[in-house]
Design a protein around this motif. Structure first.
Motif, PDB file in Angstrom:
ATOM      1  N   LEU A  68      -0.512  30.869  34.715  1.00 25.00           N
ATOM      2  CA  LEU A  68      -0.331  31.249  33.949  1.00 25.00           C
ATOM      3  C   LEU A  68      -2.036  32.449  33.917  1.00 25.00           C
ATOM      4  N   PRO A  69      -1.896  32.809  33.522  1.00 25.37           N
ATOM      5  CA  PRO A  69      -3.135  34.201  33.313  1.00 25.37           C
ATOM      6  C   PRO A  69      -4.135  33.268  33.941  1.00 25.37           C
ATOM      7  N   SER A  70      -5.582  33.654  35.218  1.00 25.79           N
ATOM      8  CA  SER A  70      -6.754  33.024  35.236  1.00 25.79           C
ATOM      9  C   SER A  70      -7.362  32.820  34.179  1.00 25.79           C
ATOM     10  N   ASP A  71      -7.142  33.899  33.009  1.00 25.04           N
ATOM     11  CA  ASP A  71      -8.325  33.799  31.389  1.00 25.04           C
ATOM     12  C   ASP A  71      -8.128  32.635  30.523  1.00 25.04           C
ATOM     13  N   VAL A  72      -6.737  31.936  30.734  1.00 29.77           N
ATOM     14  CA  VAL A  72      -6.241  30.639  30.525  1.00 29.77           C
ATOM     15  C   VAL A  72      -6.604  29.354  31.365  1.00 29.77           C
ATOM     16  N   ILE A  73      -6.861  28.055  29.836  1.00 32.76           N
ATOM     17  CA  ILE A  73      -7.851  27.361  30.098  1.00 32.76           C
ATOM     18  C   ILE A  73      -6.670  26.037  29.349  1.00 32.76           C
ATOM     19  N   VAL A  74      -5.879  24.834  30.280  1.00 34.02           N
ATOM     20  CA  VAL A  74      -5.176  24.619  30.027  1.00 34.02           C
ATOM     21  C   VAL A  74      -6.271  22.928  29.204  1.00 34.02           C
ATOM     22  N   ALA A  75      -6.160  22.691  28.280  1.00 33.94           N
ATOM     23  CA  ALA A  75      -7.004  21.264  27.861  1.00 33.94           C
ATOM     24  C   ALA A  75      -5.737  20.346  26.944  1.00 33.94           C
ATOM     25  N   PRO A  76      -5.960  18.941  27.467  1.00 32.61           N
ATOM     26  CA  PRO A  76      -4.902  17.949  26.953  1.00 32.61           C
ATOM     27  C   PRO A  76      -6.432  17.607  25.991  1.00 32.61           C
ATOM     28  N   LEU A  77      -5.361  16.482  24.888  1.00 35.54           N
ATOM     29  CA  LEU A  77      -6.068  15.771  23.845  1.00 35.54           C
ATOM     30  C   LEU A  77      -5.986  14.504  23.091  1.00 35.54           C
ATOM     31  N   PHE A  78      -6.365  13.439  23.722  1.00 34.25           N
ATOM     32  CA  PHE A  78      -5.645  12.627  23.051  1.00 34.25           C
ATOM     33  C   PHE A  78      -5.645  11.400  22.593  1.00 34.25           C
ATOM     34  N   GLY A  79      -5.322  10.093  22.369  1.00 33.90           N
ATOM     35  CA  GLY A  79      -6.576   9.083  21.285  1.00 33.90           C
ATOM     36  C   GLY A  79      -7.993   9.009  22.433  1.00 33.90           C
ATOM     37  N   VAL A  80      -6.975   8.174  23.534  1.00 30.82           N
ATOM     38  CA  VAL A  80      -7.352   7.013  24.720  1.00 30.82           C
ATOM     39  C   VAL A  80      -8.148   8.181  25.782  1.00 30.82           C
ATOM     40  N   LEU A  81      -8.258   9.742  25.539  1.00 25.14           N
ATOM     41  CA  LEU A  81      -9.290  10.682  26.673  1.00 25.14           C
ATOM     42  C   LEU A  81     -10.468  10.440  26.095  1.00 25.14           C
ATOM     43  N   ASP A  82     -11.845   9.788  27.603  1.00 24.07           N
ATOM     44  CA  ASP A  82     -12.931   9.657  27.256  1.00 24.07           C
ATOM     45  C   ASP A  82     -13.231  10.593  26.317  1.00 24.07           C
ATOM     46  N   GLN A  83     -14.344  10.426  25.690  1.00 22.52           N
ATOM     47  CA  GLN A  83     -14.923  11.545  24.556  1.00 22.52           C
ATOM     48  C   GLN A  83     -15.846  12.625  25.221  1.00 22.52           C
ATOM     49  N   ARG A  84     -16.140  12.859  26.448  1.00 24.08           N
ATOM     50  CA  ARG A  84     -16.213  13.742  27.407  1.00 24.08           C
ATOM     51  C   ARG A  84     -15.208  14.883  26.685  1.00 24.08           C
ATOM     52  N   ALA A  85     -14.333  14.953  27.679  1.00 22.91           N
ATOM     53  CA  ALA A  85     -12.683  15.229  27.567  1.00 22.91           C
ATOM     54  C   ALA A  85     -12.471  15.882  26.470  1.00 22.91           C
ATOM     55  N   GLN A  86     -12.437  14.782  25.263  1.00 23.83           N
ATOM     56  CA  GLN A  86     -12.048  15.307  23.487  1.00 23.83           C
ATOM     57  C   GLN A  86     -12.875  16.111  23.610  1.00 23.83           C
ATOM     58  N   ASP A  87     -14.428  16.481  24.279  1.00 20.32           N
ATOM     59  CA  ASP A  87     -14.975  16.897  23.182  1.00 20.32           C
ATOM     60  C   ASP A  87     -14.399  18.646  23.387  1.00 20.32           C
ATOM     61  N   GLU A  88     -14.697  18.593  25.420  1.00 18.00           N
ATOM     62  CA  GLU A  88     -13.983  19.381  25.918  1.00 18.00           C
ATOM     63  C   GLU A  88     -13.037  20.236  24.906  1.00 18.00           C
ATOM     64  N   ALA A  89     -12.489  19.480  24.761  1.00 15.20           N
ATOM     65  CA  ALA A  89     -10.487  20.304  24.486  1.00 15.20           C
ATOM     66  C   ALA A  89     -10.687  20.798  23.091  1.00 15.20           C
TER      67      ALA A  89
END
Length: 725
Positions: A242-263
């Protein structure tokens, strides 16, 4: 939109608002209602179907007021709350509303209840609306009810509210300020895709994401059915340079709150995001910077099987309403693009709306809440789609088995204690019984394990060891606990299980720390009394209390257990496969399931032994847990069983003499001469009339050998008067 909503609720007790994604329903409407004269300083409670959306909505409204969450605007979700005495708007998840209603049916201090994104039609949302309308018509004619959605059969909802409140419920429609979204259908095969027909869902989504990154600016929101597909797509994208300027972020229910907020946070300057999401991002969320949506067209939906009593997640086609919701995510802040991984023809065949959960779900939680509410006839409540009477009857039967309701369907004290936990009745029963037996810490650990995904994985296609004690050992000792060869630990799942167990201990006031893995079987049996299983032959085979067959995969420690309490199994024909279970002691069945045990006196003919067998069976459903000789069987039952043996083997087992056969022949001759006066005495006729002519002489006999004392001449002549003899 806002003036019409304000006018509607000023004059009427209820209203329906239809507005597209991005119109500002979730964050603008509650704030606009704060100063309404009819609210008179009371609180607004707004339901969101998902915890992530509830927190995000509260945070956005608080920022609008230049305040912190917990002041004017707060939220309450499971295991997390930010409210204060100053809070006027509470954003809550649906289960919280049910607990609020059950604890305070008058909704004291609440002036308005808003049901946001009602199109998702969860079981808790349908129940919450039914109970709220029941309160409005019986106790609170001043309570306002507002139902909001972008994709909703608004006319049906309006009719329901009108009938429940006795006043017309206005339907307010707003077109909002959405931006145009160009839609591309890729289901017919993308000519730039060399392998359009055999790609997995994750591969097809990744291919469309790569195309979007090449052809379009901005961030991408891609919808996949579940966490498994998201992880596979994430791995594929990271391996695709992927290009270096692309960030991949998962988003689903059992992720912790910090990961969800980052997404859902805006991408850092100079970058853009690819958010891989489940339907959690379908409603109420604005992910800044997203102007491209990639939609696989599928979602996970719970499906309850009355046969197995299990709820499983099935991958199903989304409805047109859901597809519109997803597409609308691309036009929230600017013109966007939507890539649909199906064809235009497929689009025409999508169902208009998603099936409501109440039509397919396990209704045991609903039935318990209705019992606690005091409703024995669900039809007396206002439903958009009423629950099936047959499914409710099955749910009530389970609740009776769990001692949650009495034989009339009214909630018991035990059932009320279960309902206060807000868990599935099976797990709630496990916890309440476990605490009463001083097994609180173990009960919390078992409930947490059963309520989460399995933390044990295998490195290959083999099935993980089904022993629940292994999971409890992991919980107590951490990831360093020894595992069978080829097994590994999902640390994220294990962390969530530990957090849930700790939360349950705090809720129940459990101070003990020691977990007893050997008590797991009893606790699982409390939760799943219908899945108590007994070992049968051949190896690895078990019979469930219901009579259905089940099996363990080979080389399992539990294979030698005489009894199991099964927590998880599939629905395959023949023998269902057991995925999670624990050994159960027979003494525990005697002590804790005595009311479920039935004593059956069994008298039958045994062809192998050529005699009547009289036994006393102690049974748990289809399981014979104890058997022994029956000392004094009923004489009539013994005679009936012996007659069964004579029918099976024929009259030759009787002690026929030459004289007896001659008497039979004379009687048969007379029958042929004068059939109206003399009975048929052939062997076939005698077999058909065994009871009247033979049964009186069999008292005290159990074996064919005992029949030698019979005088068949006397038996044949006994029905005749003296002249005929």
């Amino acid at each position: 939109m806002l003036p019409e909503v304000l006018d509607a609720l000023r004059a009427r007790p209820s209203a329906v608002l239809q507005a597209p994604p991005g119109a500002g329903k979730t964050t603008r409407v509650p704030l606009a209602l704060l100063d309404a004269p009819w609210l008179a300083g009371q609180r607004i409670v707004m339901l969101e179907p998902r915890r992530l959306a509830a927190r995000a909505a509260a945070q956005r409204m608080a920022r609008t007021l230049d305040e912190r969450v917990g002041e004017t605007v707060g939220y309450r979700v499971r295991r997390d709350a930010r409210v204060s005495p100053q809070t006027r708007i509470e954003v809550i998840t649906e289960g919280i509303l049910t607990r609020l209603l059950q604890s305070d049916p008058g909704l004291d201090g609440v002036g308005c209840v808003i049901f946001d994104e009602f199109h998702e039609r969860s079981l808790a949302a349908d129940l919450g609306l039914a109970l709220t309308l029941d309160v409005a018509r019986a106790l609170r004619d001043d309570l306002r009810v507002l139902v909001m959605s972008a994709t909703l059969d608004g006319a049906r909802v309006s009719a329901l509210l009108s009938e429940a409140t006795g006043q017309p419920s206005p339907l307010v429609t707003s077109h909002g300020r959405t931006f145009p979204v160009a839609t591309h259908y890729l289901g017919g095969g993308d000519p730039r895709d060399p392998r359009p027909t055999w790609r997995t869902t994750a591969e097809r989504v990744v291919h469309a994401v790569q195309r979007a990154l090449r052809d379009e600016p901005g961030s991408v929101l891609a919808f996949l059915p579940g966490a498994g597909e998201i992880r596979r797509a994430q791995d594929l994208l990271r391996a695709s340079n992927l290009p270096s300027d692309v960030i991949v972020a998962p988003l689903f229910g059992v992720l912790d709150q910090r990961a969800q907020d980052e997404a859902i946070a805006p991408a850092p300057p100079g970058t853009r995001k690819v958010v891989l999401a489940t339907p959690i991002a379908e409603s109420s969320l604005t992910i800044d910077g997203v102007r491209v949506v990639v939609d696989c067209g599928y979602a996970r939906a719970p499906r309850f099987s009355p046969r197995s009593g299990m709820t499983s997640l099935e991958t199903v086609r989304i409805s047109r309403a859901s597809a519109d919701q997803r597409r609308g995510r691309a036009g929230r802040t600017e013109p966007g693009v939507c890539y649909r991984l199906w064809s235009r023809l497929d689009q025409e065949h999508l169902a208009p709306f998603s099936s409501p959960e109440i039509a397919d779900a396990d209704l045991a939680p609903l039935a318990l809440e209705l019992a606690v509410w005091g409703v024995t006839d669900a039809a007396s409540l206002p439903w958009l789609d009423a629950p099936s009477p047959a499914a409710l009857a099955q749910a009530s039967a389970l609740l009776h088995q769990l001692d949650a309701v009495d034989r009339h369907g009214a909630a018991t004290a035990h059932g009320r204690a279960m309902a206060r936990l807000g868990l599935h009745p099976r797990l709630a029963h496990l916890l309440v019984r476990g605490v009463a037996l001083d097994l609180g810490a173990t009960a919390c650990a078992v409930a947490a394990v059963l309520g989460e995904r399995d933390p044990v994985r295998t490195n290959g296609p083999a099935t993980a060891d089904a022993d629940l004690r292994l999971r409890l050992d992991l919980l107590a000792r951490g990831p360093s606990a020894p595992l069978p060869s080829g097994h590994r630990v999902d640390r994220g799942v294990l962390h969530r299980i530990r957090a849930e167990a700790d939360h349950l201990k705090r809720t129940l006031g459990v101070r003990a720390e020691t977990v007893d893995p050997e008590a797991a079987g009893l606790l699982v049996a409390f939760a799943y009394p219908d899945r108590i299983a007994q070992r049968v032959t051949p190896e690895n085979r078990f019979r469930l209390r219901t009579g259905h067959a089940a099996a363990l995969s080979h080389d399992q420690v539990l294979s030698d257990s005489p009894y199991l309490a099964v927590a998880s199994l599939d629905e395959r024909q023949g023998a269902a496969k057991i995925f999670a279970a624990a050994p159960l002691a027979l003494d525990d069945l005697d002590e804790h399931f005595a009311d479920h045990l039935a004593t059956l006196d069994l008298v039958r003919w045994d062809s192998g032994a050529r005699r009547v067998i009289a036994q006393r069976h102690v049974q748990l459903g289809a399981l014979v847990v104890r058997e022994g000789p029956l000392d004094r069987p009923e004489p009539e039952a013994v005679t009936s069983a012996l007659l069964d043996g004579i029918r099976e083997h024929g009259l030759d087992v009787l002690p026929w003499t030459k004289e007896a056969r001659r008497v039979q022949a004379r009687l048969q001759f007379l029958h042929h001469q004068r059939p109206a006066e003399w009975r048929d005495m052939s062997d076939g006729a005698l077999l058909r009339r065994l009871e009247p002519w033979l049964a009186p002489y069999l008292v005290g006999h159990r074996r064919f050998e005992d029949l030698r004392s019979l005088n068949l001449v006397d038996l044949l002549l006994a029905p005749l008067d003296w002249p005929r003899r």
